[in-house]
Design a protein around this motif. Sequence first.
Motif, short mmCIF file in Angstrom:
data_model
loop_
_atom_site.label_atom_id
_atom_site.label_comp_id
_atom_site.label_asym_id
_atom_site.label_seq_id
_atom_site.Cartn_x
_atom_site.Cartn_y
_atom_site.Cartn_z
N LEU A 328 0.82 -1.22 0.00
CA LEU A 328 0.00 0.00 0.00
C LEU A 328 0.85 1.26 0.00
CD1 LEU A 328 -2.81 -1.01 2.53
CD2 LEU A 328 -2.99 -0.83 0.04
N GLU A 329 2.09 1.16 0.49
CA GLU A 329 3.01 2.30 0.55
C GLU A 329 2.36 3.53 1.18
OE1 GLU A 329 5.25 3.40 -2.84
OE2 GLU A 329 5.96 1.38 -3.26
N PRO A 330 1.93 3.43 2.44
CA PRO A 330 1.34 4.62 3.09
C PRO A 330 2.38 5.69 3.29
CG PRO A 330 1.77 2.91 4.70
CD PRO A 330 2.05 2.30 3.36
N GLU A 331 1.91 6.92 3.46
CA GLU A 331 2.85 8.03 3.67
C GLU A 331 3.46 8.00 5.07
OE1 GLU A 331 1.22 11.65 1.01
OE2 GLU A 331 -0.23 10.85 2.43
N PHE A 332 2.78 7.34 6.00
CA PHE A 332 3.28 7.22 7.38
C PHE A 332 3.11 5.76 7.80
CE2 PHE A 332 2.86 9.16 11.94
CZ PHE A 332 4.02 8.49 12.29
N LEU A 333 4.22 5.04 7.83
CA LEU A 333 4.19 3.60 8.15
C LEU A 333 4.81 3.37 9.53
CD1 LEU A 333 3.71 0.64 7.39
CD2 LEU A 333 5.92 0.65 6.21
N LEU A 334 4.04 2.75 10.43
CA LEU A 334 4.52 2.41 11.77
C LEU A 334 4.63 0.90 11.88
CD1 LEU A 334 2.08 4.89 12.50
CD2 LEU A 334 3.61 4.86 14.45
N LEU A 335 5.80 0.43 12.30
CA LEU A 335 6.06 -1.01 12.43
C LEU A 335 6.60 -1.30 13.83
CD1 LEU A 335 7.95 -1.62 9.04
CD2 LEU A 335 5.52 -1.97 9.49
N ASP A 336 6.03 -2.33 14.47
CA ASP A 336 6.47 -2.74 15.79
C ASP A 336 7.18 -4.08 15.67
OD1 ASP A 336 6.92 -3.00 18.46
OD2 ASP A 336 4.82 -2.92 19.09
N GLU A 337 8.50 -4.06 15.77
CA GLU A 337 9.35 -5.25 15.64
C GLU A 337 9.05 -6.02 14.34
OE1 GLU A 337 11.84 -5.85 17.34
OE2 GLU A 337 11.59 -5.00 19.33
N PRO A 338 9.27 -5.41 13.19
CA PRO A 338 8.92 -6.06 11.91
C PRO A 338 9.75 -7.29 11.59
CG PRO A 338 10.20 -4.07 11.50
CD PRO A 338 9.89 -4.09 12.96
N THR A 339 10.93 -7.46 12.23
CA THR A 339 11.80 -8.59 11.89
C THR A 339 11.55 -9.83 12.74
OG1 THR A 339 13.54 -7.90 13.45
CG2 THR A 339 13.62 -6.97 11.23
N ASN A 340 10.65 -9.72 13.74
CA ASN A 340 10.50 -10.81 14.69
C ASN A 340 10.06 -12.14 14.08
OD1 ASN A 340 11.39 -9.41 16.88
ND2 ASN A 340 9.49 -9.47 18.02
N HIS A 341 9.24 -12.10 13.05
CA HIS A 341 8.68 -13.32 12.48
C HIS A 341 9.39 -13.73 11.18
CE1 HIS A 341 5.33 -13.21 15.35
NE2 HIS A 341 5.34 -11.90 15.15
N LEU A 342 10.56 -13.17 10.95
CA LEU A 342 11.25 -13.41 9.69
C LEU A 342 12.51 -14.24 9.90
CD1 LEU A 342 11.06 -9.80 8.17
CD2 LEU A 342 9.38 -11.64 7.98
N ASP A 343 12.88 -15.00 8.87
CA ASP A 343 14.18 -15.66 8.88
C ASP A 343 15.23 -14.69 8.34
OD1 ASP A 343 13.79 -15.58 6.15
OD2 ASP A 343 13.24 -17.69 5.99
#
Length: 703
Positions: A328-343
């Motif tokens: 969606l590429e929002p103008e204001f993106l907030l992420l809380d620990e985005p790497t936690n579920h990734l390898d």
Amino acid sequence: MSAISIMSRAQAFNEKRRKAEEAAVERELDTGCESINFDGVFANDTKDAAMGKGEEELFEKKLSKEEKKALAKAKRDAKKKEKPAKKGSKSNLLEEEKKDDSCADDVAAETAKINLSSDIDPNSEEGKREAALEELSRQNIVVTYENRKGNLHANTRDINVGGVSVAFHGKLLIEETDVVINYGNRYGFIGPNGSGKSTIMKAIAARAIPIPSALDLYFLDSEYPARSDITALQAVMESNDEVAHLEQKAAQLNEAMAEADEDQQAEIQMNLEAIYDRLDQLDASTAEARATSILHGLGFTTTMMGMTTREFSGGWRMRVSLARALFLEPEFLLLDEPTNHLDMDAVLWLEDYLSSWNKILFFVCHSQDFMNSVCTHIVRLDMTYKKLRYYSGNYDMYVQTRRDQDMVQTRQYEAEQRDIAEIKDFIARFGHGTVKMVRQAQAREKLLQKKLEAGLTPLPEADPHWDWSFPDAGQLPVPVLAIENVSFNYPGGKELYSKVDFGVDLQTRVALVGPNGAGKTTLIKLMTGELQPTKGQIKKNMHLKISRFTQHFEEKLDLTMTPLEFFKQKVMPEEPIERIRPLLGRYGCTGDQQSQIMGQLSAGQKARIVFAIIAHEKPHLLLLDEPTNPLDMESIDALARCLNKFKGGVLMISHDMRLISQCAQEIYVCDHKKVTKYRGDIMDFKLHTKKENSKKLAQHMNG
């Protein structure tokens, strides 16, 4: 882009919108005219006209631009001529009566607003904001801020709010601080576990502080729902609401263009250009290619993209939500620990993707390597003074800047304290001597008072330094644990391992890396005996004690109990409270936290309690599955120091480059049904993985 091209795009957009409205009217005339109550509508219109309603709206429409300017000037002149009346005068009494009437009008307006709130469409932007604010209230999150004069410009894309305070269950997290977030910057939000970072992000996401309405905001805080009617790819591309919202914004900006001055027109044109670009990105003809590229980067195969979201675990549905946010590429993106579920592969891809994000990015993360690659700014939550501190640059630059600032502040503090000590000493020695010396002492006392009133330099906030340690459980003869010719598959599934040979001893310091689904966690379960191999055998020393930290570490705890109760009843029942308190305190569970229900603690605070349990277990072998996910920077450093001092064996699954580089002596890759040693360090592996990811993505895009 030139103004002409923007105007042509606007004209095309308006023409498309006009045709859609005409088609809607024709459909209504064909199918729904008999459902319209013309008599009722006519009666209401007649009643409204009799009451004088609608005249103001008609009058506003008839005014020309020059007439509007003249009316505004007349209002300004009238205000200038108004003079404040003297206290107790007749005119002042009239003013008080007017104020009373005004207050009554305000109360009536608020009452009407409350009555109308039930009519707000829950799917509209206003409805979503009301629901978010209601959720904040339900969670006992209270937000206050300084209300500045003047209205927020509709087209601004920066956030600058002063005097912001956020309280959670009555406890202040930040107090009278500034929130400054500028367009085009990427902010890493850091602070100790339990300091309230996630709560503050919830408050921002709910627009509890003034945020320009034109600024699209997306807060990734939950996984995508488990639905059987939509695939992962469709979930990412599901953007009908977003398209409608963008089209509405474009229509409003086109209408505002007619009455704007030259400076405002330039700003509106920039916003229109951004909106049209996003509409082009969300166009169905190009959207699928973007969506599949993002999903592939996050680890989805072509087959997985066609699976329904109900078929995925919570971690994979979290990836779907992340992919949707990026799409969606929002103008204001907030992420809380985005790497936690990734390898690691997905983390490296996300790192590259976000490093070129040109809008606003505001995220919580405890991976130093990730923040070094992504951040342009760091925001630190200062728990001591309850302020937000801002630093330019990535994490390494923040560390250096803060070190320099703390050094200057400490010197200034020490100099002030020396001056105060000298003044007090002079007053004590000469305050009762000759008249001349007494006067000098009195002058010094006044100087001291002025210094105290002006405010002294505080000592800089010191980061906590935790002294974690795992006791030595003693030596064991080799082999400690041996995996011999092991093959494994889950019932009905494909073979996950084939003829694996792998050994662990008390000197082992291994980081196990590889893509999700390759079997890293399964290997740990085989080593602990939770799973049994389909072929081959696993030999363990009969005295071997293993402690394990899992991604679901909270399962070790009873979240209805306090840490003290839990340790006293289930972990160390024979030990007195006086022995339990210092153990919990050493791992960062201090003060009130020890008597607080564990369900109310943050994930990082719960993880520290689990590490305290592991210390009490005195293991020979530590098996750690993503131990850094819930931890803050200080806790990760404490864990690294602890592992380096530990006398037993360590096998860790982690995507945290900093922890691996500090603790791991060997890297093993789990993939293609094998566990093989990697020839090189973790930075070599990172560069190699990035190259491989680029090749895979190019092959995917080329079919």
